[in-house]
Scaffold this motif. Structure first.
Motif, PDB file in Angstrom:
ATOM      1  N   VAL A 238      40.955  33.481  69.818  1.00 20.58           N
ATOM      2  CA  VAL A 238      40.431  35.015  69.746  1.00 20.58           C
ATOM      3  C   VAL A 238      39.013  34.819  69.848  1.00 20.58           C
ATOM      4  N   THR A 389      46.776  37.987  70.513  1.00 16.17           N
ATOM      5  CA  THR A 389      45.531  38.166  70.829  1.00 16.17           C
ATOM      6  C   THR A 389      45.386  39.743  71.176  1.00 16.17           C
ATOM      7  N   ARG A 394      39.539  42.546  71.988  1.00 18.03           N
ATOM      8  CA  ARG A 394      38.924  41.455  72.660  1.00 18.03           C
ATOM      9  C   ARG A 394      37.842  41.775  73.391  1.00 18.03           C
TER      10      ARG A 394
END
Length: 784
Positions: A238, A389, A394
């Protein structure tokens, strides 16, 4: 001069130097500060300090160890108080030091405390520095030995107070006297928090490499040692590009130190490669969107604790230790509506068994209230248990043309002018010729428009509506890319390590839907900074954490922000985002499609809500597309997603992302402001003033104009249709232009397919980048 005169002269000089009176006594401030008095004071203070330390040493005993049984769950609540989740199960298995390879033991010592085997268990300089920092309220704490960190983990807590640091010092001295170095090292490795809910080396070995601690290699141990400083930021699965760079540097430092300490041969070190850990396995009970929301709340709380002085590792350990009641700003109904919109408009149409490429599509979205900064809804992915994730947070995909409003905002804010001295506004005429080299840049860049369309002379409003690359590339150079990146940073984007290359005008940096929602919320909030806030409150054992206001200072003038909003209404009314047009309220927004069709976006807002939707191509497994190999989790094209076959099957921002946005916002945004209209302080842009009438040009310009910007009132040539389809299978490519790509961004994917620029200068007419299209003229462009 006689002897008597000399004696008198010397006495007078001594009196002047010592400021003595006629009796030889010192006068003024000299009476209070003599060497004897200063020395006596210092010695006295030293005696007091030593005495106080002896008293503390005698009065502070080694306490009982922290009991796992005392750990509590964290309770997470929606904004209305309804419980979202409870977490807090201990993931720890104590192992003896004999079950940890000697080389792995050395990795921790080499990085954290090279004098561990010789010191007395404390670092007096580091502790004094940490105490001073704590007392004065500056900076983060550091300088602890392995023994001190073990004491903090095993006997004390993660609180950052002067009394705790002093206790830590005393207890560490006693522990070092009473325990062997092996026991201390084992205790440290077994009590440290490694992220992924893993306490101790055994749990960490399983969480990151799927093996027992006894099977860890030296290079894997070096990664786990490097991870301890900031587990969340350094978790490879991540981590941002910056996080990956930093943890790689720490990993290298571990091995370098081991070589210098003769624990590792230079030959063995040379043969070691970075051990990329496996994907995390989510905690049970966090399925669906729950895990994404919990993860976002934890990270925001950790960052807040860091801002209050905790180190990254301490902040993460404090949150993981349990006992928190955490209330989110998430609205349950809006959260459900967002998930429903994604399912209806996208995931229900994906058939990964029949169309393997459908397995690569990952959607993310974030919705924010621009007046309060509250994050009302997040969509992190189909299921946290299968894809931990979060696609909402992100930052590894390019925002593409959704970045173009930032360029225009910079131009307005700085009163920028074109190359021929004309002020830049919504009506400024630019040369929209495809492939026209930008002027005024030391780095050559000649971006093509989608499908190579030549617009000739075109005003900024129309260029924004149709997302004309050549116009905004030139505008970025006119304004100054350094200033453009500064504006992006002021609006909340992460511009660290970004270089002011012309290709950045096409949105080649990384960004998340949550970040872009914040940028557009600031436009919607008339230029006052909006920092999206997931947390409503956080309380631990009756003590509440102070949270900053999500609404910050005025980072853009109201006129600038409102002018950008006005121009962006044209994108929806008559441009690439027309599919979301709603007769009941005004909408402003921007589409975007990135390099090689790897990501597609729609970021838009009404007077009351902002939502950014991103669709990302992430390889579900190692695969080959059009002869190019992609590793698992690498960035892959979205082409063909959902069965798209028309126009080469390309996905665009005016397709799935805009359709998700439209369904969600039509139901979730019920307020619609004052009659659903923007309250704008501007006299330019589609929302308040039509563009000046332009005469028709019989043929488009096919070569660069001698002046990139002119004041002539002429019309651009007929351009491809930008109407959007009613459903994805009929969707046209790009942002609704129905065209095929003519090239990829100059800052194309890196060798690891991260989709991020590396900043290495390219050649030819291309811009910096390391992708398949490094340099090379028209091989360097984003689709609108």
């Amino acid at each position: 001069m006689g002897r008597a005169d000399e004696r008198r002269a010397r006495q007078q000089a001594m009196r002047r130097a010592g400021r003595r009176d006629r009796k030889g006594n010192k006068r003024g401030i000299r009476r209070f500060f003599t060497w004897k008095k200063i020395l006596g004071t210092v010695l006295g203070l030293a005696v007091v300090v030593i005495g106080a330390f002896i008293f503390v040493y005698m009065s502070v005993s080694v306490p009982a160890a922290n009991a796992d049984a005392e750990r509590q769950s964290n309770v997470y609540e929606y904004s209305d108080g309804k419980v979202l989740a409870r977490t807090g199960a201990v993931n720890r298995e104590i192992v003896g030091l004999d079950q940890v390879p000697k080389g792995v033991q050395h990795t921790f010592v080499a990085l954290e405390n090279k004098t561990f085997y010789q010191d007395s268990g404390v670092d007096l300089k580091g502790t004094a520095r940490a105490l001073l920092s704590t007392v004065t309220g500056h900076g983060k704490q550091g300088g602890s030995t392995i023994t001190q960190q073990y004491v903090k983990n095993y006997y004390l807590n993660q609180d950052q107070t002067a009394s705790r640091k002093l206790k830590e010092l005393v207890i560490s001295l006693k522990v070092d006297r009473n325990k062997s170095k092996s026991d201390i090292l084992a205790g440290y490795m077994n009590t440290s928090y490694y992220g992924r809910n893993a306490y101790g080396i055994q749990a960490a070995a399983q969480a990151y490499y799927g093996v027992d601690a006894s099977k860890l290699t030296v290079n894997q141990g070096a990664y786990l040692a490097a991870l301890l400083q900031a587990p969340s930021q350094y978790d490879w699965a991540v981590a941002t590009p910056t996080g990956k760079k930093l943890v790689t540097e720490r990993w290298n430092n571990v091995l370098r130190n081991m070589v210098s300490m003769h624990w590792l041969s230079a030959q063995d070190r040379a043969g070691m490669k970075f051990p990329v850990p496996m994907k995390p396995k989510p905690q049970a009970g966090l399925g669906g969107q729950t895990g994404y929301l919990v993860d976002a709340a934890d990270k925001e709380l950790e960052h807040r604790l860091e801002a209050q002085g905790a180190s990254a590792s301490d902040a993460q350990a404090r949150v993981a230790a349990g006992g928190w009641t955490i209330t989110l700003n998430i609205d349950r109904k809006k959260e459900a509506a967002l998930e429903s919109a994604v399912k209806h408009q996208l995931t229900s149409k994906l058939e990964p068994k029949n169309r393997p490429r459908d397995a690569d599509a990952q959607a993310g979205a974030a919705s924010v209230d621009p007046k309060t900064g509250k994050v009302l809804a997040l969509y992190g992915g189909k299921d946290y248990m299968t894809h931990a994730t979060s696609n909402a947070t992100r930052e590894d995909y390019q925002p593409a043309s959704t970045f173009k409003p930032v360029i225009f905002a910079t131009a307005l804010e700085n009163g920028a002018q074109t190359q021929d001295g004309k002020p830049i506004n919504a009506n400024t005429i630019y040369d929209g010729t495809s492939g026209r080299p930008v002027k005024g840049s030391s780095i050559a860049f000649a971006p093509t428009n989608e499908d190579g369309a030549d617009y000739g002379p075109i005003n900024v409003q129309k260029a924004m509506d149709d997302s004309v690359n050549s116009v905004f590339a030139q505008m970025g150079v006119d304004v100054g890319m350094t200033d453009v990146l500064k504006t992006g940073a002021k609006l909340g984007m992460d511009m660290k390590n970004q270089q002011p290359y012309p290709s950045q005008t096409l949105g080649t940096m990384g960004a998340s839907p949550l970040q872009m929602a914040g940028v557009y919320a600031t436009f919607d909030n008339h230029g006052k900074l909006v920092t999206p806030a997931v947390l409503k409150s956080a309380e631990h054992q009756g003590a509440k954490v102070s949270l900053p206001s999500p609404i910050g200072q005025q980072v853009l003038t109201r006129n600038t922000a409102d002018s950008v909003t006005s121009v962006l209404t044209g994108v929806v009314d008559q441009g690439t985002g027309s599919i979301v047009k709603n007769k009941n309220f005004q909408i402003a927004g921007k589409t975007g499609t990135s390099d090689d069709d790897v990501s597609a976006w729609f970021s838009g807002f009404t007077p009351d809500m902002v939502t950014s939707v991103g669709l990302f191509g992430e390889a579900a497994k190692a695969e080959s597309v059009d002869g190019k190999k992609y590793p698992q989790f690498g960035h892959v094209p979205l082409t063909g997603t959902g069965g798209l076959i028309a126009q080469n099957g390309r996905v665009n921002g005016g397709g799935y992302p805009a359709q998700i946005w439209g369904e969600f916002m039509s139901g979730a945004d019920k307020a619609h402001g004052s009659a659903g209209k923007f309250d704008l302080d501007t006299d330019q842009g589609a929302a308040v003033a039509p563009s000046p009438s332009l005469t028709t040009s019989s043929s488009p310009s096919t070569s660069p104009s001698t002046s990139p910007s002119t004041s002539q009132s002429v019309s651009p040539p007929a351009s491809p249709s930008h109407s959007e389809p009613a459903s994805p299978p009929a969707s046209s490519s790009g942002d609704g232009s129905g065209s095929t790509p003519s090239g990829d961004p100059g800052d194309g994917p890196s060798p690891s397919n991260s989709g991020l620029p590396t900043g290495d200068p390219g050649n030819g007419n291309g811009d910096p980048g390391t992708g398949d299209n490094q340099g090379g003229g028209n091989n360097g462009l984003l689709n609108p």
